[in-house]
Design an enzyme around this catalytic site. Structure first.
Site, PDB file in Angstrom:
ATOM      1  N   LYS A  23      -6.038   3.242   3.554  1.00 47.35           N
ATOM      2  CA  LYS A  23      -7.068   2.664   2.690  1.00 47.35           C
ATOM      3  C   LYS A  23      -8.138   3.685   2.304  1.00 47.35           C
ATOM      4  CE  LYS A  23      -6.412  -2.041   4.437  1.00 47.35           C
ATOM      5  NZ  LYS A  23      -6.991  -3.178   5.199  1.00 47.35           N
TER       6      LYS A  23
ATOM      7  N   LYS B 169       0.807  -1.232   0.000  1.00 51.40           N
ATOM      8  CA  LYS B 169       0.000   0.000   0.000  1.00 51.40           C
ATOM      9  C   LYS B 169       0.838   1.278   0.000  1.00 51.40           C
ATOM     10  CE  LYS B 169      -2.442  -1.528   3.585  1.00 51.40           C
ATOM     11  NZ  LYS B 169      -2.437  -2.991   3.510  1.00 51.40           N
TER      12      LYS B 169
END
Length: 814
Positions: free
Chosen positions: A682, A579
């Site tokens: 996220k 990520k």
């Protein structure tokens, strides 16, 4: 009558010559046969090397001559009975002594000429043809030897002489009338001028000799016997799936041979084409194979492209200048300057603006070309109307050839599309007016990749090969390799997709394979790799330059995320479970997205949010279809959902977190999950994909962990949580008293994002969320009241690996 030609590899050993005798013996049972033979394989190169060494004053040429002599004497001893050997051994020694005398003269002069080289290399064919004639006779096959120098007349352009067909035809017909037997052997490659001086027909000229004989004597057919079973759709040394072309037209064969197909010498086709004599390309070492038939019309089926070929060591010459516009004669002067220096032009392209003209020539002639052209345009250059000639080296031509391309729109589009998707830059293009070939000039370093791509595009439309390089083989990575291994055959048979893992890396080692890595034994393969960094791994990926390359990052490394730009710039797709890249500063995130777009490749990171759930893909579909995201609510941490679904105050909070880590649901450092940092990343990624320029420091984080838990090591973290058990129990008991559940919620609304622990009432969409499940609610213009809901397992190695796998499959279609 038939004419058969056998090349250097076909007569490269006594065993091979015996094979030739067997093939010809069958032919002469039905027809009169002329057999044209080359020098023994490699002999011409050795003779040229002798001349070069002698000219440079290197007496080691004598050792090479001895090597040539010994080889031919050994052939006589193995092919001819002992009682018949004496005269042939003497003839070989005599010829080799003449070679040495010639080289001695070159040595004394310290130089050689084109005429001398022709004389020198002629001995290869002369000696081989006489030995092969004797071998036929020893085998009981009545055979006449013809001296090609007395039959084929040329001009005095040494090294690449031009044939006088009228004289040659008359001499060949007279010689044929005087032969009573059914078999003739003649040396290829050599001829003579009107003065009787030895000339040669160019490298590969033995094919041409056979074509001259076939045309002049009106043969029924010409057979070129070599070491491959016909003309191929591409070079089999580079394209494992290349296949034999059953039939092909004269024009297509000429195009392929001109653009580098080595099976047949380009001038060979013209003489027999004029008389409609069919040519067969056959394999000396697999005589039963059908081979390739070259005739007026090739058999038509399947792809309109007949074959793919290439020419290497090309240089582009560019003549540019504003003074060229509207002024006639510039092209003529350019070509005259090149012609005066005997420089052959391979490719021509000119801009419609007339501001520039570009030609391709052999790289070895580039500097001479520049000198000649700059001299020819010196007046215009001095007045700055024309720029000095520019040279670009290290290039190659890749050509598609096919008679029927003109009746099939879209061939050029497929060619350039396939190259573009894989980062192969086209420097220049040309298409003949006959539309029989489309040529593209590319970097030589890209040739193998390009030919494989085009072969796959035009000849293997049912099969696509994808080459995977995987960084990170821990919990998720090992599950991915297991899934790939499990599905390889299924994808091959049902989707015609060949997924090959050809490179692996972890934090310490890297390993590459030229073929697919055996995924049942990948650990041992990587253990035997070399210690190296991720940068060296990327170097290896780019050096291999394979088609349809996908780089898969299954790490949590900032360093690995930093190599994405290098890969995307070379049109290598990137699949990121990591990520870090997408949650980096917005400018880097946009840079990666833009590089993927510009280089027409994939940058896919579905597993950044929701593991294997189709969260990002669904969001992208909504945005691309014109919907607008108004609000996002989500539980995005499978770890936190697991923890709060299992914590009820009956056992320490720390113990539940430890269980989640042991079962593989947390990051290596669970604080990334419990602090909310991972959830912040996220929701920021989702906001960015929705079109918001959001940074991490703009996200509000309502933390529930005491500050003491964030200090020290991971073990210190667990110890601190035990001390803070009352804090966690109080949070739980308060929610339980209100009939609510604890969920760590991420929200995005009106350009702002926040994350934090919330009490969720039974009527809320987030309430019925169990185990490690994630849920995302998209409120949009089309879904204003009832949101688009995506729900399912949001953590775990298997589901994350499956999400990465799905991204790999998407990347293959980009």
């Amino acid at each position: 009558m038939q004419v058969l030609k056998f090349g250097g590899t076909s007569v490269g050993s006594p065993e091979a010559i015996q094979n030739v005798i067997s093939i010809v013996s069958e032919k002469i049972k039905k027809n009169k046969v002329i057999t044209v033979v080359s020098a023994f394989g490699g002999t011409t190169d050795l003779l040229l090397q002798c001349g070069q060494m002698a000219a440079s004053g290197d007496e080691a040429y004598k050792e090479l001559i001895q090597k040539i002599t010994t080889r031919h004497l050994d052939a006589v001893k193995q092919l001819i009975p002992v009682q018949q050997q004496s005269s042939y051994l003497s003839a070989v020694k005599k010829s080799c002594n003449e070679v040495e005398d010639l080289c001695n003269g070159i040595f004394l002069l310290g130089e050689t000429t084109a005429r001398t080289k022709d004389k020198l290399v002629s001995y290869g064919e002369l000696i081989s043809s006489q030995i092969i004639t004797a071998a036929f006779q020893a085998a009981g096959v009545a055979t006449t030897w013809w001296d090609s120098r007395k039959l084929i007349r040329t001009n005095a352009q040494y090294g690449n002489a031009i044939v006088d067909f009228k004289t040659t035809e008359a001499q060949l017909k007279t010689a044929a009338e005087e032969v009573s037997g059914n078999h003739i052997v003649m040396p290829g490659f050599i001829a003579s001028s009107a003065e009787g001086i030895t000339t040669t027909l160019g490298r590969g000229g033995s094919d041409y000799t056979a074509a001259i004989a076939a045309a002049c004597l009106d043969a029924e057919s010409l057979e070129i016997w070599t070491d491959v079973s016909g003309m191929m759709t591409a070079d089999p040394r580079w394209v494992p799936n290349a296949r034999v072309i059953p039939t092909i037209s004269y024009q297509e064969a000429m195009e392929l041979s001109h653009f580098g197909a080595k099976v047949i010498y380009p001038p060979t086709i013209q003489p027999v084409m004029n008389k409609q004599i069919p040519i067969w390309i056959k394999n000396t070492f697999a005589a039963a194979d059908t081979g390739t038939l070259i005739q007026q019309e090739g058999y038509r089926n399947g792809s309109p492209v007949r074959g793919i070929s290439s020419i290497n060591k090309l240089a582009l010459l560019s003549l540019e200048g504003s003074g060229m516009v509207g002024v006639p004669g510039f092209s003529r002067r350019l070509f005259e300057a090149l012609s005066a220096q005997q420089i052959n032009v391979i490719l021509i392209t000119q801009g419609s603006s007339e501001h520039s003209i570009c030609v391709g020539v052999d790289e070895a002639a580039a500097e001479l070309a520049k000198e000649a052209v700059d001299a020819a345009f010196a007046p215009e250059i001095s007045l700055q109307k024309v720029d000095p000639l520019e040279i670009e080296k290290g290039l190659s031509i890749v050509a598609l050839v096919g008679e029927q391309m003109k009746s099939h729109p879209g061939i050029s589009g497929k060619l350039f599309g396939a190259l573009g998707r894989n980062g192969v830059n086209v420097r220049a293009i040309a298409q003949g007016s006959s539309e029989r070939n489309i040529s593209a000039v590319i970097a030589t370093s890209d040739v193998k990749k390009a030919i494989n791509l085009l072969h796959e595009e035009f000849f293997e439309t049912s099969l696509k090969q994808v080459n995977l390089f995987i960084s990170g083989v821990g919990n998720v990575g090992s599950r991915l390799l297991q899934q790939l291994h499990q599905q390889q055959q299924y994808l091959l048979h049902h989707n015609k997709l060949q997924l090959r893992v050809v490179g692996l890396a972890n934090s310490k080692k890297i390993a590459f394979s030229e073929d697919a890595i055996d995924l049942s034994n990948w650990k041992a393969f990587l253990d035997n790799g070399k210690e190296a960094s991720i940068h060296e791994f990327v170097d290896g990926i780019l050096e291999r330059n394979l088609r349809n390359t996908v780089f898969v990052d299954i790490t949590a490394s900032k360093e690995v995320a930093g190599v994405y730009p290098r890969l995307l710039e070379k049109s290598c797709a990137v699949v990121a479970c990591n990520k870090i890249a997408c949650s980096s500063p917005y400018v880097y995130y946009r840079e990666l997205k833009e590089k993927a777009r510009v280089n027409n490749t994939g940058f896919l990171f579905e597993t950044n949010v929701g593991a294997g759930l189709p969260v990002i893909g669904t969001l992208n579909d909504l945005v691309r279809s014109g919907d607008k995201i108004k609000r996002i609510e989500a539980v995005l941490s499978g770890t936190l959902n697991y923890v709060f679904n299992h914590y009820d105050g009956s056992r320490p909070f720390a113990e539940v977190v430890r269980q989640a880590q042991n079962e593989g649901y947390t990051e290596p450092d669970p604080r990334l999950d419990l602090s909310g940092t991972d959830v912040m990343r996220k929701i920021m990624i989702l906001a960015r994909e929705a079109g918001e320029q959001l940074e991490m420091d703009a996200i509000t984080n309502h933390r529930f962990l005491p500050a003491s838990c964030m200090e020290g090591s991971v073990e210190d973290f667990y110890a601190s949580m035990l001390k803070e058990e009352d804090h966690f129990r109080n949070i739980y008991e308060e929610a339980n008293k209100n009939g609510n559940k604890l969920k760590f919620v991420a929200a995005f609304h009106n350009g702002k994002a926040e994350v934090g622990l919330q009490q969720i009432s039974p009527g809320h969409d987030l309430y019925h969320l169990y185990g490690k499940d994630n849920i995302v609610l998209f409120y949009t213009e089309r879904y204003p009241e009832q949101p688009m809901v995506i729900k399912g397992a949001g953590a775990g190695a298997d589901v994350t690996a499956s999400g990465v796998f799905a991204d790999i499959l998407r990347a293959t279609l980009t």
